[in-house]
Design a protein around this motif. Sequence first.
Motif, PDB file in Angstrom:
ATOM      1  N   GLY A 155       8.461 -69.628 -12.664  1.00 25.29           N
ATOM      2  CA  GLY A 155       8.582 -70.193 -14.040  1.00 25.29           C
ATOM      3  C   GLY A 155       9.581 -69.271 -14.791  1.00 25.29           C
ATOM      4  N   PHE A 156       9.774 -67.940 -14.798  1.00 19.74           N
ATOM      5  CA  PHE A 156      10.660 -67.131 -15.372  1.00 19.74           C
ATOM      6  C   PHE A 156      11.882 -67.512 -14.951  1.00 19.74           C
ATOM      7  N   GLY A 157      12.036 -67.642 -13.769  1.00 24.41           N
ATOM      8  CA  GLY A 157      13.399 -67.849 -13.008  1.00 24.41           C
ATOM      9  C   GLY A 157      13.968 -69.261 -13.585  1.00 24.41           C
ATOM     10  N   VAL A 158      13.295 -70.175 -13.940  1.00 34.66           N
ATOM     11  CA  VAL A 158      13.588 -71.454 -14.617  1.00 34.66           C
ATOM     12  C   VAL A 158      14.083 -71.189 -16.240  1.00 34.66           C
ATOM     13  N   LEU A 159      13.145 -70.258 -16.663  1.00 32.59           N
ATOM     14  CA  LEU A 159      13.816 -69.924 -18.149  1.00 32.59           C
ATOM     15  C   LEU A 159      14.829 -69.072 -18.142  1.00 32.59           C
ATOM     16  N   ILE A 160      14.899 -68.356 -17.034  1.00 29.17           N
ATOM     17  CA  ILE A 160      16.116 -67.294 -17.082  1.00 29.17           C
ATOM     18  C   ILE A 160      17.460 -68.165 -16.690  1.00 29.17           C
ATOM     19  N   GLY A 161      17.175 -68.953 -15.794  1.00 26.44           N
ATOM     20  CA  GLY A 161      18.550 -69.999 -15.466  1.00 26.44           C
ATOM     21  C   GLY A 161      18.593 -70.784 -17.000  1.00 26.44           C
ATOM     22  N   VAL A 162      18.009 -71.426 -17.740  1.00 25.76           N
ATOM     23  CA  VAL A 162      18.188 -72.100 -18.937  1.00 25.76           C
ATOM     24  C   VAL A 162      18.906 -71.147 -19.962  1.00 25.76           C
ATOM     25  N   LEU A 163      18.265 -69.991 -20.103  1.00 25.01           N
ATOM     26  CA  LEU A 163      19.093 -68.976 -20.847  1.00 25.01           C
ATOM     27  C   LEU A 163      20.485 -68.460 -20.571  1.00 25.01           C
ATOM     28  N   LEU A 214      -3.401 -76.172  -8.795  1.00 23.58           N
ATOM     29  CA  LEU A 214      -2.031 -76.072  -8.950  1.00 23.58           C
ATOM     30  C   LEU A 214      -1.997 -75.308 -10.289  1.00 23.58           C
ATOM     31  N   ARG A 215      -2.716 -75.394 -11.227  1.00 28.23           N
ATOM     32  CA  ARG A 215      -2.563 -74.750 -12.434  1.00 28.23           C
ATOM     33  C   ARG A 215      -2.681 -73.194 -12.117  1.00 28.23           C
ATOM     34  N   TYR A 216      -3.460 -72.783 -11.313  1.00 24.85           N
ATOM     35  CA  TYR A 216      -3.838 -71.387 -10.937  1.00 24.85           C
ATOM     36  C   TYR A 216      -2.737 -70.907 -10.257  1.00 24.85           C
ATOM     37  N   GLN A 217      -1.977 -71.796  -9.339  1.00 29.07           N
ATOM     38  CA  GLN A 217      -0.911 -71.099  -8.399  1.00 29.07           C
ATOM     39  C   GLN A 217       0.252 -71.066  -9.364  1.00 29.07           C
ATOM     40  N   GLN A 218       0.359 -71.711 -10.662  1.00 24.07           N
ATOM     41  CA  GLN A 218       1.399 -71.950 -11.214  1.00 24.07           C
ATOM     42  C   GLN A 218       1.561 -70.826 -12.454  1.00 24.07           C
ATOM     43  N   THR A 219       0.119 -70.383 -12.978  1.00 30.26           N
ATOM     44  CA  THR A 219       0.177 -69.688 -14.107  1.00 30.26           C
ATOM     45  C   THR A 219      -0.618 -68.432 -13.951  1.00 30.26           C
ATOM     46  N   GLN A 220      -1.334 -68.323 -12.802  1.00 27.33           N
ATOM     47  CA  GLN A 220      -2.084 -67.138 -12.381  1.00 27.33           C
ATOM     48  C   GLN A 220      -1.417 -66.331 -11.419  1.00 27.33           C
TER      49      GLN A 220
END
Lengths: 233, 390
Positions: free
Chosen positions: B272-280, B258-264
């Motif tokens: 992950g960036f999509g969530v960050l951009i949504g927040v911004l 799971l970590r590998y799929q999410q971070t690598q």
Amino acid sequence: MAVQDGDMVVKARGLNHWFGEGEARKQALFDINLSLPRGSLTVLMGPSGSGKTTLLTLLGCLRTVQDGSVLLAGTELFDASEAKLTKLRQRLGFIFQSHNLHESLTALQNVMMGVQVHNGVPDDLAKRAGARALDLVGLSDRLHYLPGNLSGGQKQRVAVARALVGNPEMVLADEPTAALDKDSAADVVDLLKRLGAARNTTTLLVTHDNRILDRADSILTLEDGRIVSVSGG
Amino acid sequence: MRRLLQWIFGRIPIGWLQLTHKRGRFMAALAGVAFANVLVFVQLGIMNSMSTATLRPYEFFRADIMISASDANAMTEGGNVARQWMLQAFADPDITDGLGLFVGKAAWDRGERDITFTTFGIDPGRPEFLAPIITSEIGLLQVHDVAVVDRLARGLSPEEAAAIRPHTPLSFETQGRTLTALGTFAGGGGFGGDGYMLVSDQTFLSLFATRSSSAPDHILLHVRPGVDVADVVQRLRGLISDTTVRIRSYADAAQEELRYQQTQRPTGVIFGFGVLIGVLVGLVIVYQVLSADVADHMREYATFKAMGYGPQFFFGIVVEEALVLGILGFVPGLAFGTAILTFMAKVTTLPLAMTSSMAVMVFLGTVVFSIVSGAIATRRLTAADPADLF
């Protein structure tokens, strides 16, 4: 009968004020000495640029006193902190040329803001005081009107109610009749004089309007930052 | 709302009155906040679906320890391991059982669109290594060239899947062989394939001719009940000759993937960036609305300042406005977000869904970020000089 020092709401001694520093420094007030008795209505006159507004803002705790002494209800304003000035302003009432009512608040809510500045005033008490103040200025049938639905004279009367509702030590009014017709202007000044006298509130009124001079207890004339004459109304 | 705000702030709800005074602008502001919420919901939904899809194949099996190749970052990736390591593991007194698990990709040629199955090859005589959702079907795999297929596979219609039963089998071509599907199980499409398929290890080796029975992709082990799995893992690392193989508890293997799929993996990072951009985007929208509102009411604020209202009062108004926007913007955001995720789930067969934890997280995030935006916007209030009113 001579007025005692303790009856003075404002006592200014050797008040000087300037804007800018160095070569750009421009002195606006020179050695102002004045006293305003409790419950009086004083008119401050003078040509544009004479220093009327600067004096009003200094006595209204909206600027810091740079030089000289100003005692407001016994409190020295020289070198006072911003927090202290803010606290002192809660004991004053302001009326502006363009009334400055909050457009999204009703007449009653605008007046209530003059009470709720004192922390801990319950809502129902503020509401009653606001309604009573609007009744005194003849607007009991306009409590829930937004400013946009009031005439110029009515707006200024709401502003008078807002200034007086908190029983201030002093009301500072800047050209409150400038945008009003003759009858409305007379109404507003009469209200200020009548309510001020009833509540022992001092009023300092800046104006160019000669129509209202006969209502004043005293008239101060400023020219080039100096008081050039003091006379009875 | 008005009464609630009056109760919370103990004064006239000026923020609410200001916002609702201009209804058109208020609606536009709410639409902006709702849009940012939808953006975050969709990105979070995709990210969550990736987690669900990643962990899904681990739910098909029951094991305590998994031995994999050094490069096996995922259950469906990496090289194979020698079966002899399983035999070596049996030397540990706490290891009770073991199974070789084969993994491959097999495409079912359906003309217009293939269905790619992530195919697991297992010994059908070992149901104890399978989850209950599969156990009932495993007996069917005793017959050669028989498969149990994923009825939720992308591209397989529900009617077609429902018809697959032992008395109405479905034959299909894959890897140059004809397989017969006799049963189904609930898997679900993922990011790496359209669905899953189970076959016997013998059928698997027929499908993938280059693979050898002596080299499965993973070795699954059971330990004696009550034994600390971590201790056994530690011992196995000293016991097995090949020190490069990855020996992990089954639960750890799932979490590591799971970590590998999410971070690598690029997809995880992008989501992950999509969530960050949504927040911004949400932060910027709320800030713009509040900042414009502060600028519009500068004269009124200056009047309040003249009357003796302090900084806390102004901060309170802006926080009030931020709360109103955050809360009322969240409601349509939640409704649209749910609708979009439901639609996307139907189209992609990915496990996309609105969850209560997502809703709570986004709601709290919206409120917190709205207040942060409000706090930034109040800085403009310092420009309101009451002396300028005269």
